[in-house]
Design an enzyme around this catalytic site. Sequence first.
Site, mmCIF file in Angstrom:
data_model
loop_
_atom_site.group_PDB
_atom_site.id
_atom_site.type_symbol
_atom_site.label_atom_id
_atom_site.label_comp_id
_atom_site.label_asym_id
_atom_site.label_seq_id
_atom_site.Cartn_x
_atom_site.Cartn_y
_atom_site.Cartn_z
ATOM 1 N N SER A 70 -3.764 -10.243 6.325
ATOM 2 C CA SER A 70 -3.367 -10.694 7.586
ATOM 3 C C SER A 70 -4.613 -10.218 8.531
ATOM 4 O O SER A 70 -5.231 -9.409 8.338
ATOM 5 C CB SER A 70 -2.437 -9.910 8.154
ATOM 6 O OG SER A 70 -0.972 -10.355 7.039
HETATM 7 N N1 SAH Z 1 0.462 -7.007 3.804
HETATM 8 C C1 SAH Z 1 -0.700 -8.001 3.478
HETATM 9 C C2 SAH Z 1 -0.587 -9.388 3.553
HETATM 10 C C3 SAH Z 1 -0.340 -10.106 2.418
HETATM 11 S S1 SAH Z 1 0.186 -11.794 2.709
HETATM 12 C C4 SAH Z 1 -2.137 -7.428 4.183
HETATM 13 O O1 SAH Z 1 -2.316 -6.122 4.364
HETATM 14 O O2 SAH Z 1 -2.954 -8.271 4.628
HETATM 15 C C5 SAH Z 1 1.776 -11.557 2.204
HETATM 16 C C6 SAH Z 1 2.206 -11.306 0.592
HETATM 17 O O3 SAH Z 1 3.643 -11.421 0.769
HETATM 18 C C7 SAH Z 1 1.457 -12.122 -0.232
HETATM 19 O O4 SAH Z 1 0.830 -11.395 -0.899
HETATM 20 C C8 SAH Z 1 2.784 -12.822 -1.316
HETATM 21 O O5 SAH Z 1 2.540 -12.700 -2.554
HETATM 22 C C9 SAH Z 1 3.739 -11.564 -0.656
HETATM 23 N N2 SAH Z 1 5.280 -12.132 -0.667
HETATM 24 C C10 SAH Z 1 5.821 -13.272 -0.459
HETATM 25 N N3 SAH Z 1 7.020 -13.502 -0.825
HETATM 26 C C11 SAH Z 1 7.333 -12.277 -1.105
HETATM 27 C C12 SAH Z 1 8.707 -11.603 -1.792
HETATM 28 N N4 SAH Z 1 9.814 -12.223 -1.567
HETATM 29 N N5 SAH Z 1 8.756 -10.267 -2.120
HETATM 30 C C13 SAH Z 1 7.463 -9.712 -1.997
HETATM 31 N N6 SAH Z 1 6.365 -10.008 -1.777
HETATM 32 C C14 SAH Z 1 6.218 -11.466 -1.520
#
Ligand code: SAH
Length: 221
Positions: A70
């Site tokens: 993000s």
């Molecule tokens: N927190 C991260 C952002 C990751 S993007 C940062 O620090 O930048 C969002 C993440 O959510 C992805 O890795 C995706 O695989 C995960 N995601 C999507 N649906 C999900 C679910 N139902 N349970 C757990 N993770 C999920």
Amino acid sequence: MIGRLETGKGMTSERTRQRMVERLRQAGIQDEAVLKAMAAIPRHSFVDEAIASRAYEDTALPIGHGQTISAPYIVARMIELLRLAKKTPEKVLEVGTGCGYQAAVLSKLFKEVYSVERIGQLLEKTRSRVWTMRIHNLRLMHTDGSYGLVDAAPFDGIIVAAAPESIPDALLEQLSIGGRLVIPVGGKKQQLIVVDRDEQGFTQQIIEAVKFVPLREGSVQ
Ligand code: SAH
């Protein structure tokens, strides 16, 4: 050649990180504790070396498996909102660990942090990264976060890094009284929503338009 190397290093230096923090301040982030935590965590260590020089731009970047890290502004904004919960959060759940950047920032600010990710390969990479960084108050779990994390609930704060079409009931149920949920909601058009829980029930505020990867429900891989 030496000059080049130095430039490369400069792109990921503490000064570059400080400039990111200044931009966050200008963009309206006011919580000094959040800014301090983001000044301390080396964001470039959470992305592949090939794009490390772009780590301090205010933009989302690819982390593999079709997912992204993000943008710094939204990480700061969501954590700032989380810290404004009625009950000062101690135990926090993050849904969507990804590369672990936001989880690392959270671990600087809250006593106990749980983070769940549905993509196993992504989580394994993050696990070893977090291990190297010696972050001890962060627990990572491979599970579908749309069901929250029953075993560790309730949470004073829940922060979701992927957008569902509507707020999953489990996340509301797993909020403590005085607790706060910060979550992007929607499909093509998404809004950042804050939900507070008190003795009477839940209140909701719409914060601003956002863009997140979708929260995938019902399966882990
Ligand atoms: N927190 C991260 C952002 C990751 S993007 C940062 O620090 O930048 C969002 C993440 O959510 C992805 O890795 C995706 O695989 C995960 N995601 C999507 N649906 C999900 C679910 N139902 N349970 C757990 N993770 C999920």
